[in-house]
Design a protein around this motif. Structure first.
Motif, PDB file in Angstrom:
ATOM      1  N   SER A 195     -86.971   7.938  -2.382  1.00 60.13           N
ATOM      2  CA  SER A 195     -86.326   8.581  -1.195  1.00 60.13           C
ATOM      3  C   SER A 195     -86.295  10.126  -2.032  1.00 60.13           C
ATOM      4  CB  SER A 195     -84.838   8.304  -1.206  1.00 60.13           C
ATOM      5  OG  SER A 195     -84.191   8.853  -0.353  1.00 60.13           O
ATOM      6  N   ARG A 196     -85.873  10.499  -2.943  1.00 61.32           N
ATOM      7  CA  ARG A 196     -85.845  11.884  -3.554  1.00 61.32           C
ATOM      8  C   ARG A 196     -87.154  12.400  -3.707  1.00 61.32           C
ATOM      9  NH1 ARG A 196     -81.799  10.787  -8.862  1.00 61.32           N
ATOM     10  NH2 ARG A 196     -80.233  10.354  -7.639  1.00 61.32           N
ATOM     11  N   ALA A 197     -88.228  11.541  -4.146  1.00 62.41           N
ATOM     12  CA  ALA A 197     -89.527  12.412  -4.127  1.00 62.41           C
ATOM     13  C   ALA A 197     -89.964  12.670  -2.709  1.00 62.41           C
ATOM     14  CB  ALA A 197     -90.664  11.330  -4.893  1.00 62.41           C
ATOM     15  N   ARG A 198     -89.955  11.760  -1.837  1.00 65.49           N
ATOM     16  CA  ARG A 198     -90.175  12.431  -0.461  1.00 65.49           C
ATOM     17  C   ARG A 198     -89.551  13.425   0.047  1.00 65.49           C
ATOM     18  NH1 ARG A 198     -92.073   8.663   2.985  1.00 65.49           N
ATOM     19  NH2 ARG A 198     -90.327   9.031   4.527  1.00 65.49           N
ATOM     20  N   GLN A 199     -88.195  13.471  -0.123  1.00 65.51           N
ATOM     21  CA  GLN A 199     -87.422  14.587   0.124  1.00 65.51           C
ATOM     22  C   GLN A 199     -88.001  15.908  -0.346  1.00 65.51           C
ATOM     23  OE1 GLN A 199     -83.119  14.086  -0.369  1.00 65.51           O
ATOM     24  NE2 GLN A 199     -82.857  15.842   0.635  1.00 65.51           N
ATOM     25  N   ARG A 200     -88.300  15.574  -1.446  1.00 63.90           N
ATOM     26  CA  ARG A 200     -88.559  16.924  -2.450  1.00 63.90           C
ATOM     27  C   ARG A 200     -89.921  17.511  -1.785  1.00 63.90           C
ATOM     28  NH1 ARG A 200     -87.249  14.543  -7.765  1.00 63.90           N
ATOM     29  NH2 ARG A 200     -85.350  15.396  -8.277  1.00 63.90           N
ATOM     30  N   LEU A 201     -90.842  16.458  -1.406  1.00 63.97           N
ATOM     31  CA  LEU A 201     -92.067  16.765  -1.031  1.00 63.97           C
ATOM     32  C   LEU A 201     -92.041  17.432   0.352  1.00 63.97           C
ATOM     33  CD1 LEU A 201     -95.022  16.337  -2.131  1.00 63.97           C
ATOM     34  CD2 LEU A 201     -95.130  14.137  -0.889  1.00 63.97           C
ATOM     35  N   ALA A 202     -91.105  16.940   1.144  1.00 65.51           N
ATOM     36  CA  ALA A 202     -91.063  17.299   2.361  1.00 65.51           C
ATOM     37  C   ALA A 202     -90.633  18.672   2.555  1.00 65.51           C
ATOM     38  CB  ALA A 202     -90.124  16.480   3.384  1.00 65.51           C
ATOM     39  N   GLU A 203     -89.775  19.007   1.518  1.00 67.54           N
ATOM     40  CA  GLU A 203     -89.531  20.365   1.733  1.00 67.54           C
ATOM     41  C   GLU A 203     -90.198  21.329   1.175  1.00 67.54           C
ATOM     42  OE1 GLU A 203     -84.648  18.937   0.279  1.00 67.54           O
ATOM     43  OE2 GLU A 203     -86.054  20.129  -1.155  1.00 67.54           O
ATOM     44  N   ARG A 204     -91.082  21.130   0.075  1.00 70.47           N
ATOM     45  CA  ARG A 204     -92.031  21.881  -0.349  1.00 70.47           C
ATOM     46  C   ARG A 204     -93.084  21.969   0.916  1.00 70.47           C
ATOM     47  NH1 ARG A 204     -91.663  21.133  -6.918  1.00 70.47           N
ATOM     48  NH2 ARG A 204     -89.262  21.096  -6.762  1.00 70.47           N
ATOM     49  N   LEU A 205     -93.544  20.983   1.458  1.00 70.07           N
ATOM     50  CA  LEU A 205     -94.434  20.936   2.329  1.00 70.07           C
ATOM     51  C   LEU A 205     -94.124  21.947   3.510  1.00 70.07           C
ATOM     52  CD1 LEU A 205     -95.675  17.341   2.602  1.00 70.07           C
ATOM     53  CD2 LEU A 205     -96.992  19.110   1.847  1.00 70.07           C
ATOM     54  N   LYS A 206     -92.857  21.698   3.836  1.00 68.26           N
ATOM     55  CA  LYS A 206     -92.289  22.930   4.871  1.00 68.26           C
ATOM     56  C   LYS A 206     -92.174  24.476   4.423  1.00 68.26           C
ATOM     57  CE  LYS A 206     -88.987  20.001   7.734  1.00 68.26           C
ATOM     58  NZ  LYS A 206     -87.501  19.903   7.914  1.00 68.26           N
ATOM     59  N   ALA A 207     -92.026  24.385   3.209  1.00 65.97           N
ATOM     60  CA  ALA A 207     -91.929  25.851   2.664  1.00 65.97           C
ATOM     61  C   ALA A 207     -93.167  26.507   2.451  1.00 65.97           C
ATOM     62  CB  ALA A 207     -91.170  25.890   1.161  1.00 65.97           C
ATOM     63  N   GLN A 208     -94.217  25.504   2.439  1.00 69.76           N
ATOM     64  CA  GLN A 208     -95.470  26.270   2.487  1.00 69.76           C
ATOM     65  C   GLN A 208     -96.045  26.358   3.581  1.00 69.76           C
ATOM     66  OE1 GLN A 208     -98.190  25.923  -0.421  1.00 69.76           O
ATOM     67  NE2 GLN A 208     -96.542  26.223  -1.795  1.00 69.76           N
ATOM     68  N   GLY A 209     -95.462  25.811   4.573  1.00 68.19           N
ATOM     69  CA  GLY A 209     -95.971  25.774   6.239  1.00 68.19           C
ATOM     70  C   GLY A 209     -97.101  24.887   6.143  1.00 68.19           C
ATOM     71  N   ILE A 210     -97.264  23.814   5.683  1.00 71.65           N
ATOM     72  CA  ILE A 210     -98.390  22.824   5.821  1.00 71.65           C
ATOM     73  C   ILE A 210     -98.017  21.863   7.137  1.00 71.65           C
ATOM     74  CG2 ILE A 210     -99.511  20.831   4.929  1.00 71.65           C
ATOM     75  CD1 ILE A 210     -99.140  22.030   2.092  1.00 71.65           C
ATOM     76  N   GLY A 211     -99.251  22.076   7.962  1.00 72.47           N
ATOM     77  CA  GLY A 211     -98.912  21.295   9.075  1.00 72.47           C
ATOM     78  C   GLY A 211     -99.417  19.875   9.129  1.00 72.47           C
ATOM     79  N   GLN A 212     -99.419  19.189  10.194  1.00 74.34           N
ATOM     80  CA  GLN A 212    -100.066  17.986  10.375  1.00 74.34           C
ATOM     81  C   GLN A 212    -101.438  17.934   9.688  1.00 74.34           C
ATOM     82  OE1 GLN A 212     -99.069  16.969  14.338  1.00 74.34           O
ATOM     83  NE2 GLN A 212     -97.765  15.371  13.661  1.00 74.34           N
ATOM     84  N   LEU A 213    -102.081  16.835   9.666  1.00 70.62           N
ATOM     85  CA  LEU A 213    -103.366  16.780   9.239  1.00 70.62           C
ATOM     86  C   LEU A 213    -104.394  17.427  10.289  1.00 70.62           C
ATOM     87  CD1 LEU A 213    -103.809  13.301   7.918  1.00 70.62           C
ATOM     88  CD2 LEU A 213    -103.623  14.971   6.637  1.00 70.62           C
ATOM     89  N   PRO A 214    -105.430  18.302   9.624  1.00 73.95           N
ATOM     90  CA  PRO A 214    -106.016  18.868  10.932  1.00 73.95           C
ATOM     91  C   PRO A 214    -106.825  18.005  11.539  1.00 73.95           C
ATOM     92  CG  PRO A 214    -106.911  19.313   8.454  1.00 73.95           C
ATOM     93  CD  PRO A 214    -105.636  18.566   8.333  1.00 73.95           C
TER      94      PRO A 214
END
Lengths: 101, 187
Positions: free
Chosen positions: B168-187
């Motif tokens: 759960s924590r790993a997914r949360q951390r990952l999601a936060e950082r993906l958002k911060a990087q502005g990574i969108g869905q799969l192209p």
């Protein structure tokens, strides 16, 4: 480069899909097979035994050769020259040139 | 599982060696790869280390060393090899491997979509590298191997509650950082 900018939400489905795609991309596909070594590498014990045998054979050969050469009579015996008093060279071998006046 | 096979008769490749070697490779190589991948985040390096671990297992059998639990033995050896590799990689490249720094590995010339995909995955790989190793482990086993919580717990030697929390924590951390990087869905 154009890229979809729709942010990833915290929803489980999107994260799961993204991570599954990521790891599927990362995993080798097809999964490589591993060929078993057809010839096993020589074990340490076998290598040790072989090297010791080689060393023992070398030493034995050296000793035999030295014994054989020691027992063998010399082909050209050294002549027993007797030098007289005041002679520094074998007679007739090194003529002494006459002294210049 | 007790394996004390003796790989004698090397002149007959198919008949020689531990009879379970191929089965062991099929059964455990993905686990070993995942464990190593979670540490180095490089697919090729992980595969090299995986095969090296299996080769060492083979040699152990050749030396007639009994291995009571080949799976645990493989995981331990692979973990050590990965750590050794990380130390040598650190000496060469610093904190990040060249692949992690570029985010894109050298492959065949891909089409535009594949380039975009590789760019996105390169960013994910970069973010994964910033996560704690424990997070990377549970994420790799969960999503690379589709392991259930119980399987991950058994593999890592922790209880299922800890796996749930880490995941759960790993997914949360990952999601936060993906958002911060502005990574969108799969192209």
């Amino acid at each position: 480069m154009n890229r979809s900018t729709k942010p990833i939400t915290d929803s489980t489905g999107e994260m799961d899909a993204l991570l599954r795609s990521f790891f599927r991309f990362e995993m080798p596909s097809p999964w490589p097979t591993m060929a078993r070594p057809s010839v096993l590498p020589a074990s340490r014990h076998a290598v040790d035994v072989a090297s010791r045998l080689a060393l023992a054979a070398s030493i034995a050969l050296l000793l035999l050769a030295s014994f054989f050469l020691a027992d063998r009579p010399s082909a050209s015996p050294v002549p027993n020259f007797q030098l007289g008093p005041g002679e520094a060279a074998k007679p007739g071998k090194l003529p002494i040139p006459p002294m210049a006046p | 599982m007790s394996v004390t096979a003796n790989p004698t008769g090397a002149s007959q490749p198919e008949a020689s060696g531990p009879p379970d070697f191929d089965a062991l490779y099929q059964r455990h190589s993905r686990e070993v790869w995942a464990l190593v991948y979670a540490r180095c985040l490089n697919s090729h390096t992980a595969m090299d280390i995986t095969q090296e671990a299996f080769l060492r297992l083979w040699r152990e059998w050749d030396h007639q060393q009994p291995i009571l639990n080949p799976r645990a033995w493989l995981l331990r050896v692979a973990r050590n090899l990965a750590e050794d590799h990380a130390k040598s990689a650190f000496r060469r490249y610093g904190t990040s491997s060249p692949q992690a720094m570029t985010g894109v590995e050298a492959r065949e010339a891909p089409p535009l979509e594949r380039l975009a995909l590789e760019e996105t995955f390169g960013q994910i790989r970069h973010i994964m590298q910033q996560l704690p190793q424990a997070d990377r482990e549970v994420l790799t086993f969960r999503y690379a191997l589709d392991y259930e919580t119980e399987q991950i717990a058994e593999l890592l030697g922790i209880n299922t509650t800890a796996v749930h929390m880490r995941l759960s924590r790993a997914r949360q951390r990952l999601a936060e950082r993906l958002k911060a990087q502005g990574i969108g869905q799969l192209p």
